[in-house]
Write a protein that holds these residues in place. Structure first.
Motif, PDB file in Angstrom:
ATOM      1  N   PHE A   1       0.829  -1.052  -0.056  1.00 39.88           N
ATOM      2  CA  PHE A   1       0.093  -0.219  -0.058  1.00 39.88           C
ATOM      3  C   PHE A   1       0.840   1.257   0.089  1.00 39.88           C
ATOM      4  N   ILE A   2       0.547   2.335  -0.292  1.00 35.37           N
ATOM      5  CA  ILE A   2       0.907   3.609  -0.091  1.00 35.37           C
ATOM      6  C   ILE A   2      -0.097   4.504   0.284  1.00 35.37           C
ATOM      7  N   LYS A   3       0.456   5.581   1.192  1.00 37.28           N
ATOM      8  CA  LYS A   3      -0.545   6.575   1.711  1.00 37.28           C
ATOM      9  C   LYS A   3      -0.487   7.773   1.072  1.00 37.28           C
ATOM     10  N   LEU A   4      -1.354   8.480   0.448  1.00 36.85           N
ATOM     11  CA  LEU A   4      -1.327   9.685  -0.316  1.00 36.85           C
ATOM     12  C   LEU A   4      -1.308  11.031   0.530  1.00 36.85           C
ATOM     13  N   PRO A   5      -0.881  12.030  -0.140  1.00 33.04           N
ATOM     14  CA  PRO A   5      -0.815  13.301   0.692  1.00 33.04           C
ATOM     15  C   PRO A   5      -2.197  13.416   1.055  1.00 33.04           C
ATOM     16  N   ASN A   6      -3.125  13.125   0.802  1.00 30.30           N
ATOM     17  CA  ASN A   6      -4.589  13.528   1.127  1.00 30.30           C
ATOM     18  C   ASN A   6      -4.977  12.761   2.268  1.00 30.30           C
ATOM     19  N   GLY A   7      -4.248  11.895   2.673  1.00 24.55           N
ATOM     20  CA  GLY A   7      -4.494  10.806   3.533  1.00 24.55           C
ATOM     21  C   GLY A   7      -5.321   9.559   2.956  1.00 24.55           C
ATOM     22  N   THR A   8      -5.675   9.405   2.044  1.00 26.54           N
ATOM     23  CA  THR A   8      -6.225   8.153   1.287  1.00 26.54           C
ATOM     24  C   THR A   8      -4.932   7.129   1.229  1.00 26.54           C
ATOM     25  N   VAL A   9      -5.440   6.070   0.695  1.00 27.82           N
ATOM     26  CA  VAL A   9      -4.459   4.647   0.270  1.00 27.82           C
ATOM     27  C   VAL A   9      -4.937   4.314  -0.567  1.00 27.82           C
ATOM     28  N   VAL A  10      -3.738   3.789  -1.514  1.00 26.06           N
ATOM     29  CA  VAL A  10      -3.998   2.868  -2.596  1.00 26.06           C
ATOM     30  C   VAL A  10      -3.289   1.631  -2.299  1.00 26.06           C
TER      31      VAL A  10
ATOM     32  N   HIS B   1      -8.468   1.902  -4.326  1.00 27.64           N
ATOM     33  CA  HIS B   1      -8.386   3.068  -3.646  1.00 27.64           C
ATOM     34  C   HIS B   1      -9.545   3.379  -2.608  1.00 27.64           C
ATOM     35  N   ALA B   2      -8.712   3.806  -1.487  1.00 31.88           N
ATOM     36  CA  ALA B   2      -9.949   3.839  -0.159  1.00 31.88           C
ATOM     37  C   ALA B   2      -9.603   4.814   0.749  1.00 31.88           C
ATOM     38  N   VAL B   3     -10.144   5.078   1.783  1.00 28.45           N
ATOM     39  CA  VAL B   3      -9.965   6.066   2.950  1.00 28.45           C
ATOM     40  C   VAL B   3      -8.605   5.463   3.796  1.00 28.45           C
ATOM     41  N   ASN B   4      -8.917   4.057   3.866  1.00 30.16           N
ATOM     42  CA  ASN B   4      -7.923   3.630   4.659  1.00 30.16           C
ATOM     43  C   ASN B   4      -7.589   2.053   4.162  1.00 30.16           C
TER      44      ASN B   4
END
Length: 103
Positions: free
Chosen positions: A6-15, A39-42
């Motif tokens: 996974f990777i956490k994006l700058p806006n706080g969501t994750v892929v 793609h989701a919130v967490n």
């Protein structure tokens, strides 16, 4: 054991990216593997999205195969935020909506 990461994006969501056995509609398992992007919130929500689609035994252990920048771009630009293609990656193959895998 399926690989993923996974990777956490700058806006706080994750892929979340997972390499899984290809499911068959009859539940017998499939030939080959698929790479699934969510793609989701967490992370928990990403796995829940897959489980709600019938992929009950989906787990993310570790971060050995995180999504590539190209995978992140693909899933962020898809309205559903759920994509797949066969694994290992075939550069000529486009990403498919998740319903094409399950239907």
């Amino acid at each position: 054991m399926p690989g993923g990461g996974f990777i956490k994006l700058p806006n706080g969501t994750v892929v979340v990216a997972l390499t899984l056995p290809r499911p068959c509609p009859d539940g017998t398992g499939g030939n080959g593997k698929v790479r699934v992007l969510v793609h989701a919130v967490n992370r928990a929500r990403a796995l829940t999205r897959l489980r709600n689609l019938g992929m009950r035994a989906v787990y993310l252990r570790g971060n050995a195969e995180p999504p590539t920048p190209d995978e992140i771009t693909a899933v962020l630009h898809h309205p559903d935020g759920l994509l797949w293609r066969t694994a290992p990656d075939r550069t000529a193959e486009l990403w498919h909506p998740i319903r094409a895998l399950l239907g």
